[in-house]
Enzyme design. Structure first.
Site, PDB file in Angstrom:
ATOM      1  N   VAL A 174       0.154  64.466 -34.400  1.00  0.00           N
ATOM      2  CA  VAL A 174       0.847  65.751 -34.255  1.00  0.00           C
ATOM      3  C   VAL A 174       1.942  65.887 -35.310  1.00  0.00           C
ATOM      4  O   VAL A 174       2.113  66.948 -35.920  1.00  0.00           O
ATOM      5  CB  VAL A 174       1.422  65.900 -32.835  1.00  0.00           C
ATOM      6  CG1 VAL A 174       2.210  67.199 -32.704  1.00  0.00           C
ATOM      7  CG2 VAL A 174       0.305  65.868 -31.800  1.00  0.00           C
ATOM      8  N   ASP A 175       2.688  64.820 -35.548  1.00  0.00           N
ATOM      9  CA  ASP A 175       3.708  64.840 -36.599  1.00  0.00           C
ATOM     10  C   ASP A 175       3.090  65.132 -37.961  1.00  0.00           C
ATOM     11  O   ASP A 175       3.559  66.005 -38.704  1.00  0.00           O
ATOM     12  CB  ASP A 175       4.417  63.479 -36.663  1.00  0.00           C
ATOM     13  CG  ASP A 175       5.664  63.428 -35.805  1.00  0.00           C
ATOM     14  OD1 ASP A 175       6.296  64.480 -35.600  1.00  0.00           O
ATOM     15  OD2 ASP A 175       6.019  62.332 -35.341  1.00  0.00           O
ATOM     16  N   MET A 176       2.062  64.377 -38.319  1.00  0.00           N
ATOM     17  CA  MET A 176       1.484  64.523 -39.654  1.00  0.00           C
ATOM     18  C   MET A 176       0.774  65.862 -39.809  1.00  0.00           C
ATOM     19  O   MET A 176       0.783  66.464 -40.891  1.00  0.00           O
ATOM     20  CB  MET A 176       0.563  63.347 -39.953  1.00  0.00           C
ATOM     21  CG  MET A 176       1.338  62.053 -40.151  1.00  0.00           C
ATOM     22  SD  MET A 176       0.326  60.647 -40.658  1.00  0.00           S
ATOM     23  CE  MET A 176      -0.432  60.219 -39.096  1.00  0.00           C
TER      24      MET A 176
END
Length: 409
Positions: A174-176
């Site tokens: 989700v971050d990337m």
């Protein structure tokens, strides 16, 4: 291999002020830096990006987590709460094309470093804000991390075995993903600026990025009213499309349509399955999923993976083993694609990192800088702003900027 040794890069001349930390923002700015942008990473004196302390593991004393997302940047240390520190950011903001930040909603506005303040100094500034829940809506003030948003955004509800507990994706997807959407927004805004002459504000959230990745599962819910559940490695709309246990390990069969089903049955001599009316179309195979998967598993369990791969590869049916990370990073195809880079570093010996996922023929990505030591380029960047050495020494004594790191090359 790619680019023929050209030194020209797609984002040469683009300057980015990076006020982000942890992963989503730094991943975004690293990829921009790979394409030639000058990334000025602003960090808190002494402590720096919090991922510098994400240990273990360390590599020659430096956090492996930090190293992974911070190449092709220059690091400066600035106390953003000090008057002088804010003046440094004001001066930098006037010279850059893009600013990337991921502070809590309202934090930079309170410091006088928000978009509305900085655009008055630089109307061409593209200000990209990355947050957990976005800068609007009832949840805008909540903190957001990858694990939280994997659950909150529905990903964990569809990850794991049928009837089992929710499971997170093994990497910080989700971050990337948010970092990549931030790049999409930045590059779009840069093209728009060529037409309008003005920068703009970009609002990217981990939640929004995860929601859009629900994709066909979202439209399936809208169509039926039934939310998807956990199916392990299986697919809700395609059968067989999952992992099976062979004699010597697990293997993926990605038989995504009726044509591939015909080819797979012929190659594996499963004529009875090919001719069975319960399995002749994908709709029928989905309807009889449990029976078909049980039959295939029984047959695959008597075969070795290489035997299956040879037979199916020979007729163009997608299949392959489940590799471990070490197997992936040493695989001939991965190495041929130059997806493992060796980077010179003043502290870390033989630093290796994942390579560039996008290959441009004329303006290729390059490694120009190692992941910087904390504050390694403070003096250099301040000198570029016209600040003399005496002022730099004074600010260092007042702790406006951090101490200069010892760099042995």
């Amino acid at each position: 291999m790619f680019g023929g040794g050209s030194s020209l890069q797609a984002l040469d001349g683009i300057r980015v002020l990076d006020l982000s930390r942890t992963l989503a923002g730094p991943f975004c700015t690293m990829l921009l830096g790979d394409m030639g942008a000058d990334i000025i990473k602003v960090e808190q004196p002494e402590q720096g990006d919090e991922t510098r302390s994400f240990t273990p593991p360390t590599w020659d004393g430096i956090s492996s987590y930090y190293l992974a997302s911070n190449r092709n940047k220059r690091s400066i240390t600035v106390d953003l709460k000090s008057k002088e520190g804010k003046e440094i950011i004001f001066s930098l903001a006037k010279t850059v094309d893009v600013l990337v930040e991921n502070f809590r909603t309202g934090t930079l506005d309170q410091l006088g470093l928000g978009y509305e303040q900085l655009k008055e100094m630089n109307p061409r500034l593209i200000y990209c804000s990355v947050s957990g829940f976005g800068r609007t809506g009832p949840e805008k003030n909540r903190a957001g991390y990858d694990l939280l948003l994997q659950g909150y955004g529905g990903l964990m509800s569809i990850t794991g075995e049928n009837g089992g507990s929710p499971v997170k994706v093994g990497t910080s997807i989700v971050d990337m993903n948010a970092g990549m959407f931030a790049i999409y927004g930045i590059l779009s805004a840069m093209i728009a600026r060529e037409k309008t002459g003005k920068g703009q504000f970009i609002d990217v959230s981990l939640l929004d990025g995860q929601v859009v990745l629900l994709n066909y599962l979202a439209t399936s819910y809208f169509a039926t009213g039934n939310p998807a559940g956990r199916l392990g490695t299986a697919h809700p709309s395609i059968v067989p499309y999952q992992a099976f246990a062979a004699k010597d390990g697990e293997i993926i069969l990605a038989i995504a349509n009726n044509r591939l089903w015909e080819k797979a049955c012929q190659a594996l001599r499963w004529d009875d399955l090919r001719e069975d009316p319960r399995f002749c179309t994908n709709d029928e195979r989905v309807a009889h999923r449990e029976l078909l998967i049980r039959i295939i598993q029984e047959r695959v369990s008597t075969m070795e993976r290489q035997e299956i791969v040879e037979k199916l590869d020979g007729v163009g049916v997608p299949c392959g083993p489940i590799h471990t990370i070490d197997q992936v990073l040493n695989h001939p195809q991965v190495l041929a694609r130059e997806m493992v880079l060796e980077v010179e570093h003043p502290v870390v010996k033989s630093l290796k990192m994942p390579g560039f996922p996008v290959k441009l023929s004329d303006t290729p990505a390059q490694v120009r800088r190692h992941p910087p030591l904390l504050g390694e380029h403070t003096d250099e960047v301040l000198s570029e702003l016209g600040i003399d050495s005496a002022q730099i020494v004074e600010w260092r004594e007042k702790k406006v900027i951090g101490n200069k790191p010892e760099v042995s090359r």
